[in-house]
Scaffold this active site. Structure first.
Site, PDB file in Angstrom:
ATOM      1  CB  CYS A 270     -33.011 -37.264  -4.850  1.00 56.40           C
ATOM      2  SG  CYS A 270     -33.387 -35.940  -3.677  1.00 56.40           S
TER       3      CYS A 270
ATOM      4  CG  HIS B 194     -28.695 -35.348  -6.198  1.00 55.12           C
ATOM      5  ND1 HIS B 194     -29.569 -35.496  -7.248  1.00 55.12           N
ATOM      6  CD2 HIS B 194     -29.404 -34.764  -5.195  1.00 55.12           C
ATOM      7  CE1 HIS B 194     -30.754 -35.012  -6.900  1.00 55.12           C
ATOM      8  NE2 HIS B 194     -30.672 -34.571  -5.656  1.00 55.12           N
TER       9      HIS B 194
ATOM     10  CD  GLU C 112     -27.438 -36.638  -9.892  1.00 56.78           C
ATOM     11  OE1 GLU C 112     -28.454 -35.955  -9.721  1.00 56.78           O
ATOM     12  OE2 GLU C 112     -27.217 -37.696  -9.268  1.00 56.78           O
TER      13      GLU C 112
ATOM     14  N   GLY D 206     -20.649 -22.077 -36.363  1.00 56.90           N
ATOM     15  CA  GLY D 206     -20.525 -22.628 -35.020  1.00 56.90           C
ATOM     16  C   GLY D 206     -20.252 -24.121 -35.036  1.00 56.90           C
TER      17      GLY D 206
END
Length: 509
Positions: free
Chosen positions: A79, A167, A169, A223
């Site tokens: 891009c 893009h 991705e 966590g």
């Protein structure tokens, strides 16, 4: 030497996504701001230039120095990166006449080009730009077009340089992964050997070398990140690691004991600290969410400092920092605007004069889970929903009292256990309950009630940056609501939050 792809960031919302796609191919990559390009050592196999919110025609458009690698290493512009490669070297970029945002299809593909191998005609791609390349430099050639965009992709003749105006991705580019594979594996020659097991082996070796016989202290939260960091460090230095798990009185029901029990089975050296009174006393009468966060952060530091001082000769503070945190702190335009302060132990190193070790600071969240799995950490721990550092304090809107905490713990327990019992827990990225600062009229038996309202929240997401509310089954919501109202004294109304992020945040405070 670790082989890697370097991604230069021009501020695109998709830059992290490029990195995730590279990592999915079991290839290590790093993101660097375009104005802070690292030395291109032997490990660098290729360079990707990201998109950008800027136009290459802007006066203050980002201008990178490509002299280290253009024409020397494989280079892929995406891009903005593609438009920069065109304009900088003699081409022309102008505002688009047609809308170049959203889905498009490749009507022409040069299949003889290595970058486009295996990409079928009419392959769907995702466009997201207001400018377009109208003229290419002399030694550039078009390798893909759409009906509206004649230069959807190009190659520079005589060097390994390519540009894509779409893009690859993003999910909507259906053959984007093929294009990235062609670039990273076929063109750059990456060997795809960066796996969870290889990360564990190399990280443990590095930690042994770095830490030697030094003692390390780690703040555990229960966590995923701090748990995986703890197990990695334990593999490297054994009992020289001491973990501190602080009960701030704002955890979920029975969480303090449950987490301590789970760590004990893993062989970690954990000190549990009951500091409920410290936190609740300091929070008494405070309603402002930012003030709550700051109080909790400060008291945590005080408690952690007090406990850490009891351990002799500690040299290092370990933190469960992950790669998005690192990227955020060195972003193109400096740290992003603070939406809310985060509860971490960032204030500790200076105060305690400790060196910092961050064994996960190269990993994204999903990679942390895969590394944990490779080390045999239980799925129950790895699959835990994210839980805010300030805990239930930011789910109790208004001031915090012990009674409110107990009510919210009971309601939250019914909701979370209900998700687990109905096989819905793993379908949800994060769930929780908010205790609202309003009361509503109800009827129980023949009596009128005036009691508290709770809001259930369940969202789907991949990284917490964006999220959507989960369409939980109505019969499940009906049963949970009924159970809460019947079993938790003080609550007579349950609502369900159907807001997405953005514009709402996941937590209410």
């Amino acid at each position: 030497m670790q082989e890697k792809i370097v991604i230069l960031d021009f501020g695109s919302q998709y830059t992290q996504l490029i990195a995730r796609r590279v990592r999915e191919l079991n290839v290590y990559c790093e993101i660097h701001p375009y104005h802070s390009i690292p030395e291109m050592d032997e490990g660098v196999k290729g360079v990707i230039l990201s998109g950008s919110p800027y136009s290459v025609r802007d006066e203050n458009a980002p201008v990178p120095d490509l002299s280290q690698f253009k024409g020397k290493l494989p280079l892929l512009g995406v891009c903005y990166g593609a438009q920069f490669l065109a304009q900088k070297f003699g081409g022309e970029v102008k505002p688009s006449n047609t809308r170049e945002y959203g889905r498009a299809n490749l009507s022409f593909i040069d299949r003889s080009n290595h970058l486009m191998t295996g990409v079928p005609e009419q392959s769907q791609v995702w466009m997201s730009h207001g400018d377009t390349i109208v003229n290419l430099p002399q030694n550039y050639s078009v390798i893909a077009s759409t009906n509206d965009v004649s230069v959807a992709a190009f190659e520079v003749k005589g060097e390994s340089t390519w540009g894509l105006q779409f893009h690859p991705e993003v999910f909507h580019s259906t053959d984007g992964k093929t294009i990235l594979f062609n670039y990273i594996v076929s063109i750059c020659g990456c060997s795809q050997n960066w796996t969870p097991n290889s990360f564990v082996a190399s990280t443990v070796a590095d930690l042994k070398n770095k830490l030697g016989d030094d003692k390390v202290v780690l703040g555990l939260s229960g966590g995923v990140d701090s748990t995986v960091a703890g197990v990695l460090l334990h593999k490297a230095i054994g009992d020289n690691l001491t973990c501190i798990f602080v009960d701030n009185g704002l955890l979920r029901k029975n969480e303090y004991q449950n987490v301590l029990d789970s760590y004990e089975h893993m062989g970690l050296n954990v000190i549990g600290v009951d500091a409920k009174k410290d936190f609740l006393d300091e929070l008494a009468g405070v309603s402002d969410p930012e003030t709550k966060r700051k109080i909790i952060g400060r008291v945590f530091i005080e408690v952690f400092d007090r406990e850490a001082q009891k351990i002799q000769n500690v040299k290092w503070l370990a933190q469960g920092t992950i790669y998005p945190d690192v990227i955020e702190s060195v972003s193109v335009n400096g740290p992003s605007a603070t939406i809310k302060s985060h509860h971490n132990v960032g204030g500790l190193p200076e105060k305690m004069d400790l060196k910092v070790v961050e064994p996960l600071n190269l990993l994204f969240k999903d990679e942390v889970r895969r590394v944990g799995k490779a080390m045999g950490i239980s799925p129950a721990l790895l699959g835990r929903h994210p839980f805010p550092g300030p805990g239930l304090a930011i789910r109790i809107l208004g001031d915090i009292t012990e009674e409110k905490v107990e009510i919210l713990q009971e309601v939250d327990h019914i909701f979370i256990q209900g998700l687990k019992d109905n096989d819905l827990y793993d379908e949800v990225w994060q769930a929780g309950v908010m205790l609202l600062p309003v009361q509503s009229v109800g009827v129980m038996g023949d009596e009128r009630t005036y009691e508290k309202v709770v809001a259930l929240r369940a969202v789907s997401s991949t990284d917490g940056m964006t999220a959507d509310w989960v369409h939980l089954p109505y019969d499940f919501l009906a049963k949970v609501s009924n159970d809460i109202i019947n079993k938790v004294k003080g609550v007579n109304r349950v609502v369900y939050d159907i807001s997405s992020k953005p514009p709402a945040t996941i937590e209410w405070e």
